[in-house]
Scaffold this active site. Sequence first.
Site, PDB file in Angstrom:
ATOM      1  N   HIS A 155      -3.381   7.227   2.195  1.00 13.61           N
ATOM      2  CA  HIS A 155      -3.882   6.275   1.232  1.00 13.61           C
ATOM      3  C   HIS A 155      -5.438   5.242   2.393  1.00 13.61           C
ATOM      4  O   HIS A 155      -5.409   5.662   3.661  1.00 13.61           O
ATOM      5  CB  HIS A 155      -2.898   4.798   2.245  1.00 13.61           C
ATOM      6  CG  HIS A 155      -3.177   3.848   1.833  1.00 13.61           C
ATOM      7  ND1 HIS A 155      -3.610   3.403   0.994  1.00 13.61           N
ATOM      8  CD2 HIS A 155      -2.873   2.813   2.932  1.00 13.61           C
ATOM      9  CE1 HIS A 155      -3.793   2.378   0.792  1.00 13.61           C
ATOM     10  NE2 HIS A 155      -3.518   1.469   2.054  1.00 13.61           N
ATOM     11  N   ASN A 205     -10.687  -0.417  -0.526  1.00 12.09           N
ATOM     12  CA  ASN A 205      -8.689  -0.069  -0.171  1.00 12.09           C
ATOM     13  C   ASN A 205      -7.716  -0.110  -1.728  1.00 12.09           C
ATOM     14  O   ASN A 205      -8.249  -1.643  -1.791  1.00 12.09           O
ATOM     15  CB  ASN A 205      -8.166  -0.383   0.717  1.00 12.09           C
ATOM     16  CG  ASN A 205      -6.987  -0.846   1.476  1.00 12.09           C
ATOM     17  OD1 ASN A 205      -5.662   0.138   0.270  1.00 12.09           O
ATOM     18  ND2 ASN A 205      -6.300  -1.214   2.043  1.00 12.09           N
ATOM     19  N   CYS A 252       1.246  -1.322  -0.148  1.00 10.75           N
ATOM     20  CA  CYS A 252      -0.163  -0.330   0.005  1.00 10.75           C
ATOM     21  C   CYS A 252       0.453   1.519  -0.368  1.00 10.75           C
ATOM     22  O   CYS A 252       0.364   2.396  -0.498  1.00 10.75           O
ATOM     23  CB  CYS A 252      -0.842   0.098   1.161  1.00 10.75           C
ATOM     24  SG  CYS A 252      -2.350  -1.395   1.231  1.00 10.75           S
TER      25      CYS A 252
HETATM   26  N1  COA Z   1     -18.674  -8.475   8.377  1.00 10.29           N
HETATM   27  C1  COA Z   1     -18.902  -8.566   9.861  1.00 10.29           C
HETATM   28  N2  COA Z   1     -19.045  -8.631  10.749  1.00 10.29           N
HETATM   29  C2  COA Z   1     -17.288  -8.931  10.294  1.00 10.29           C
HETATM   30  C3  COA Z   1     -16.906  -8.609   9.607  1.00 10.29           C
HETATM   31  C4  COA Z   1     -17.373  -8.467   8.071  1.00 10.29           C
HETATM   32  N3  COA Z   1     -17.034  -8.343   7.191  1.00 10.29           N
HETATM   33  N4  COA Z   1     -16.123  -8.494   9.779  1.00 10.29           N
HETATM   34  C5  COA Z   1     -15.293  -8.802  10.934  1.00 10.29           C
HETATM   35  N5  COA Z   1     -16.509  -9.095  11.525  1.00 10.29           N
HETATM   36  C6  COA Z   1     -17.090  -9.507  13.472  1.00 10.29           C
HETATM   37  C7  COA Z   1     -15.305 -10.189  13.806  1.00 10.29           C
HETATM   38  O1  COA Z   1     -16.030 -10.948  13.489  1.00 10.29           O
HETATM   39  C8  COA Z   1     -15.710  -9.951  15.039  1.00 10.29           C
HETATM   40  O2  COA Z   1     -16.922 -10.821  15.755  1.00 10.29           O
HETATM   41  P1  COA Z   1     -16.658 -11.499  17.542  1.00 10.29           P
HETATM   42  O3  COA Z   1     -16.113  -9.690  18.073  1.00 10.29           O
HETATM   43  O4  COA Z   1     -18.120 -11.813  17.543  1.00 10.29           O
HETATM   44  O5  COA Z   1     -15.028 -12.007  17.017  1.00 10.29           O
HETATM   45  C9  COA Z   1     -16.550  -7.890  15.307  1.00 10.29           C
HETATM   46  O6  COA Z   1     -16.769  -8.185  13.606  1.00 10.29           O
HETATM   47  C10 COA Z   1     -15.352  -7.011  15.602  1.00 10.29           C
HETATM   48  O7  COA Z   1     -13.912  -7.412  15.289  1.00 10.29           O
HETATM   49  P2  COA Z   1     -13.098  -6.518  14.900  1.00 10.29           P
HETATM   50  O8  COA Z   1     -12.077  -7.034  14.023  1.00 10.29           O
HETATM   51  O9  COA Z   1     -12.299  -6.708  16.260  1.00 10.29           O
HETATM   52  O10 COA Z   1     -12.993  -4.843  14.549  1.00 10.29           O
HETATM   53  P3  COA Z   1     -12.144  -3.610  13.804  1.00 10.29           P
HETATM   54  O11 COA Z   1     -13.358  -3.292  14.424  1.00 10.29           O
HETATM   55  O12 COA Z   1     -10.910  -4.067  14.578  1.00 10.29           O
HETATM   56  O13 COA Z   1     -12.927  -3.737  12.419  1.00 10.29           O
HETATM   57  C11 COA Z   1     -11.438  -4.180  10.608  1.00 10.29           C
HETATM   58  C12 COA Z   1     -11.910  -4.423  11.429  1.00 10.29           C
HETATM   59  C13 COA Z   1      -9.903  -5.032   9.402  1.00 10.29           C
HETATM   60  C14 COA Z   1     -12.063  -2.948  10.444  1.00 10.29           C
HETATM   61  C15 COA Z   1     -10.389  -3.241  10.954  1.00 10.29           C
HETATM   62  O14 COA Z   1      -9.418  -3.697  12.714  1.00 10.29           O
HETATM   63  C16 COA Z   1      -9.341  -1.979  10.130  1.00 10.29           C
HETATM   64  O15 COA Z   1      -9.598  -1.354   9.360  1.00 10.29           O
HETATM   65  N6  COA Z   1      -8.132  -2.532  10.064  1.00 10.29           N
HETATM   66  C17 COA Z   1      -6.875  -1.688   9.523  1.00 10.29           C
HETATM   67  C18 COA Z   1      -6.558  -2.707   8.136  1.00 10.29           C
HETATM   68  C19 COA Z   1      -6.176  -1.975   7.185  1.00 10.29           C
HETATM   69  O16 COA Z   1      -6.652  -1.133   7.217  1.00 10.29           O
HETATM   70  N7  COA Z   1      -5.298  -3.193   6.308  1.00 10.29           N
HETATM   71  C20 COA Z   1      -4.806  -2.482   5.459  1.00 10.29           C
HETATM   72  C21 COA Z   1      -3.583  -1.281   5.682  1.00 10.29           C
HETATM   73  S1  COA Z   1      -2.860  -1.000   4.191  1.00 10.29           S
END
Ligand code: COA
Length: 321
Positions: free
Chosen positions: A248, A278, A113
């Site tokens: 980004h 993204n 990225c």
């Molecule tokens: N739809 C519905 N539920 C989902 C889901 C989806 N697409 N993806 C995850 N969940 C669920 C999980 O299973 C979890 O359930 P649980 O509590 O029963 O286990 C719950 O949602 C919360 O998951 P969590 O991973 O804690 O959510 P979060 O608030 O941390 O958000 C991301 C997840 C991935 C959106 C976040 O961590 C993020 O944006 N991270 C950075 C990613 C990124 O930018 N990467 C690229 C960098 S270049």
Amino acid sequence: MIRSVITGTGSALPVRRVSNAELAETVDTSDDWIVERTGIRFRHLAGPDETTGTLAADAARRALAAAGCAAGEIDLIVLATATPDQTFPATATKVQALLGIDDCVAFDVAAVCSGFLYALQVADSMIRTGAHARALVIGAETFSRILDWQDRTTCVLFGDGAGAIVIEARDSGEEGPGIIAIKLHADGRHNQLLYVDGGPSTTGTVGLLRMKGGEVFRHAVTNLAAVLEETLVIAGLTSADIDWVVPHQANKRILDATARKLGLPAEKVIVTVDQHANTSAASVPLALDVAIRDQRIMPGQLIVLEAMGGGFTWGAAVVRT
Ligand code: COA
């Protein structure tokens, strides 16, 4: 003072645009969850005839048209991608062939990225040595091909697309347009937090994207705020001098948290993650092109580009348009 000046931008998106609701028909997710956690509403996904190379070439043609530059005037193509058309040759050479350029330097850069920032630093350096006069710097990806469509924690977050800029060597003076500062970083200790579980030299397969999202999120906010500060210091500026931040586009919450940390008002941050999700290396040049074409970013303004990605790699650039 010779600087690399951005003379044109362009972008390209696959034809197929997919809403969260459409994704929820095949993945256990919902529009509400995706919008609340990420700000993403749509992404474009490449069809069988659309590849990183074809999207990159389309973006490049638009950038050349905006710059008023003929393809034959380009003497350098640096293309950032983590999803090349083939393991080799470099997708940059495919773009070169599609543009009908018989001879120039053309190669790919892999920093996921952050790839566009890395490519920009490389091209800017090659221009400032005097070895090259006019470069295409491209970020292009088809992440849809390396997503695990059974994994709802990752497959909803990414999209495909390409963005390109033309940069030219110009003697533009201290207050003139051009790239003022770029600062890059990498920390390979974290390369198991965001990676692809395959590759030519390990499994012999292409592999699929794997991510520990929560940990990536925490590192992203800290690293991006720090490198933005660092790059502004190198440029002799403060966040108050900046007209626009072109970040980004990974997650709206990362954009908001980073801006808050730097005391930058949300109105100065270009946001396209809602429309494109993204797009990895494509996201910064894609957002830049959108904001130049809709005339938010105007000539003579100070803008900051920033990105963070797998590796981890991260970086920022200060540019006067
Ligand atoms: N739809 C519905 N539920 C989902 C889901 C989806 N697409 N993806 C995850 N969940 C669920 C999980 O299973 C979890 O359930 P649980 O509590 O029963 O286990 C719950 O949602 C919360 O998951 P969590 O991973 O804690 O959510 P979060 O608030 O941390 O958000 C991301 C997840 C991935 C959106 C976040 O961590 C993020 O944006 N991270 C950075 C990613 C990124 O930018 N990467 C690229 C960098 S270049």
